[in-house]
Design a protein around this motif. Structure first.
Motif, mmCIF file in Angstrom:
data_model
loop_
_atom_site.group_PDB
_atom_site.id
_atom_site.type_symbol
_atom_site.label_atom_id
_atom_site.label_comp_id
_atom_site.label_asym_id
_atom_site.label_seq_id
_atom_site.Cartn_x
_atom_site.Cartn_y
_atom_site.Cartn_z
ATOM 1 N N THR A 74 40.558 40.096 43.826
ATOM 2 C CA THR A 74 39.770 38.966 43.307
ATOM 3 C C THR A 74 40.175 38.658 41.867
ATOM 4 O OG1 THR A 74 37.982 39.869 44.625
ATOM 5 C CG2 THR A 74 37.403 38.086 43.127
ATOM 6 N N ASP B 94 41.568 35.047 40.990
ATOM 7 C CA ASP B 94 40.791 34.284 39.998
ATOM 8 C C ASP B 94 41.638 33.938 38.777
ATOM 9 O OD1 ASP B 94 38.634 34.372 41.651
ATOM 10 O OD2 ASP B 94 37.433 35.757 40.430
ATOM 11 N N ASP C 123 38.143 45.309 43.861
ATOM 12 C CA ASP C 123 38.080 43.934 43.348
ATOM 13 C C ASP C 123 39.282 43.518 42.506
ATOM 14 O OD1 ASP C 123 35.851 43.026 44.606
ATOM 15 O OD2 ASP C 123 34.449 43.648 43.018
#
Ligand code: SF4
Lengths: 432, 168
Positions: free
Chosen positions: A344, A348, A341
């Motif tokens: 991400t 983000d 992750d």
């Protein structure tokens, strides 16, 4: 005569005595070029009258610099490189499967302990991490290796760097090698080899060691060697594409210089423009705004580097006036970063994530700088115009400083963002 | 043996890197003239318009540090540079220059004393550099035997060709 690691490896690949200073004809285990250096190598190879590379399984071309092709001229170069690789049956990987050469080749088990490796790229010295005498050369030299399976090397004297003390989790391989550069400068090891050792190496994750060896060439060194240990041998054995035999230095070997560095006393460092030895603590350099942060390259585009960047960027926002560009150095690293992750976390936070390529590191594409722009980069060179306009500036840093700087919009010590306890997750080595 | 060289000196400082000699953005060709047109523009934007074919570059320590790009000595040759005299050379640049046929001379005392615009003569066979403007002169050491062979056989390409012929 007791030998340093550099001279011991050369001695294992030559019929000559391999005393320091001697020029030896040396058998080469593996030889590679990239999309910029392969085309001139191909032309030299043809002019040499060579027909076949010495061993197609030990010769490779990696399209990693201006790829995916940035313009027609670079597409033509990549095409020349690819067609030669296919003609010769050499190792070759297309985009999507290739990574930056110095990150990708060790992953594929193509650079191994005890070997002599030559690459038409100066950061070939990165392979020294695994205890290979890995050294960069130009295209015609590389063509000669492809043709003959050997090269000439002057057996270098060796400078020993001893890392002592206990490394705090906010200090990475980049800080270690920047400290070496601060001490010995950009020509402190010219015509010489570096050999890294000392008690602090044992707990230094392999990815950090790759960063250290990568920038050996910035001190002028031919290669930067780590003595094989459990960590590096486990990595190499799990991936080896061919059998290998590690080589070790003899005790009592003579070193021209020894430098001891207490890693416990280091602060997060940066190298200010326009030379990699212009090293200062990050905490002292935060006056002026920056415009871009680049986290990637053969120096710091590995999983451990992305983990460090993610620790800071996750749940936070990149400063509104900063472009933050993250480029994993290989598909394997990209996949692992997806699984964890990190990708991400980056997107983000407002960062750009690109496919593996050298890209902005050499001012190629995907992050070229305009005049007057300042970029904090995890790459290895901050020469004038390296990442674009001659009036732009590059500040070299590790991934923690780079990510912290992306958040603040100025050069930032990561301890300004996280408390010392919050660095705990980095205590655990996570080299894949 | 190399012929004698005569030319006007252009003087540069220490650590001239290959990104300055030829920036990466021009590495989409290896044509000497095209590269030569952008040579040294990072240090001196007017270089290629004012440097005259046959001029000589004189520099401090570690000339050619940085990338392995063979395009660096090729760009210098494309710009018409007759040779480089430096206090020292970065190792990859040194190899590349020998391989592509750019004459280089490691001569720290000469490198430190020569000023911009001085007329310089290099007598290769005598191992001598002469500043005909000031009358000073310096010796430079011969290349190691192996490299001397390489240079005399015309560079790495002919050398490899004869090696390959020898192997049949
Ligand atoms: S990432 Fe940068 S330093 Fe590394 S090989 Fe690519 S261009 Fe060279």
């Amino acid at each position: 005569m007791p030998r340093t690691l550099a001279s011991a490896i050369i001695a294992s690949r030559t019929r000559q005595k391999a005393v320091e200073g001697e020029i030896c004809r040396v058998r080469v285990d593996f030889a590679f070029a990239n999309d910029i250096t392969a085309p001139p190598a191909v032309r030299s190879f043809r002019k040499m009258g060579a027909k076949k590379v010495f061993d197609p399984a030990r010769c490779a071309i990696l399209p990693d610099h201006f790829t995916p092709n940035k313009d027609i001229a670079s597409a033509e170069q990549a095409k020349t490189a690819r067609e030669f690789a296919l003609e010769q049956g050499m190792l070759y990987w297309e985009q999507g499967r290739v990574g930056i050469e110095h990150a990708f080749l060790p992953e594929k088990g193509l650079i191994l302990p005890g070997e002599v490796v030559t690459g038409a790229d100066s950061h070939t010295c990165t392979g020294g991490t695994l205890g290979a005498f890995a050294t960069g050369m130009g295209s015609t030299d590389l063509a000669a290796v492809w043709a003959l399976g050997e090269t000439w090397l002057r057996v270098p004297e060796t400078i020993r760097i001893v890392f002592e003390g206990r490394r705090p989790p906010w200090i990475s391989g980049k800080d270690l090698i920047l400290e070496v550069l601060r001490r010995i400068g950009v020509q402190g090891a010219r015509y010489r080899a570096l050999e890294f050792g000392g008690p602090a190496v044992k707990d230094l994750p392999l990815d950090d060691r790759f960063t250290v060896a990568n920038m050996a060439v910035e001190t002028g060194a031919k290669t930067g060697l780590f003595v094989p240990d459990e960590t590096s041998l486990a990595y190499a054995s799990a991936r080896a594409a061919r059998p290998f035999a590690p080589v070790y230095p003899d005790s009592g070997a003579g070193y021209v210089e020894t430098h001891e560095i207490d890693v416990g006393g280091l602060q997060p460092l940066v190298a200010l423009p326009h030379i990699p030895s212009n090293v200062r603590p990050a905490a002292e350099c935060g006056k002026d705004p920056i415009h871009q942060v680049f986290i990637g390259s053969c120096t710091n585009g590995r999983l451990r580097d992305l983990e460090q960047a993610a620790l800071l960027l996750k749940g936070r926002q990149v400063h509104p006036s900063v472009r933050c560009i993250v480029i994993p150095a290989s598909p394997e690293i990209f996949r692992a970063a997806l699984e964890r992750d990190f990708i991400t976390a980056f997107t983000d936070a407002g960062a750009v994530v690109c496919t593996p390529t050298c890209g902005p590191c050499l001012g190629g594409h995907m992050g070229v700088l305009a005049g007057g722009e300042r970029c904090v980069s995890t790459s290895n060179r901050n020469f004038k115009g390296r990442m674009g306009h001659p009036g732009s500036e590059v500040i070299l840093a590790g991934p923690l400083v780079a990510a912290a700087s992306a958040l603040k919009g100025r050069i930032t010590d990561p301890r300004e963002i996280l408390s010392e306890e919050e660095f705990q997750p980095l205590e655990v080595a996570s080299d894949a | 043996m190399r012929e004698n060289i005569r030319g006007k000196a252009w003087v540069f400082a220490n650590d001239v890197d290959t990104d300055v000699i030829i920036p990466a953005r021009y590495l989409v060709t290896d044509n000497p003239e095209e590269l030569g047109a952008h040579c040294m523009e990072g240090i001196d934007p007017d270089f290629s318009s004012t440097f005259t074919r046959g001029d000589i570059i004189v520099a401090g320590e570690n000339f050619g540090c940085g990338s392995s790009r063979e395009h660096a000595p090729v760009a210098l040759m494309g710009a018409g540079c007759a040779c480089v005299i430096a206090a020292s050379f970065a190792r990859i640049f040194y190899r590349n220059s020998i391989n592509v046929g750019l004459p280089i001379f490691e001569a720290p005392d000469a490198a430190r004393s020569i000023s911009r615009g001085d007329e310089i003569e290099i007598r290769s066979s005598e191992g001598r550099i002469i500043n005909t403007t000031t009358g000073e002169s310096w010796n430079f050491p011969p290349f190691p035997d192996f490299l001397q062979d390489l240079i005399e056989s015309g560079g790495l390409i002919p050398w490899v060709r004869s090696e390959l012929e020898g192997r049949g």
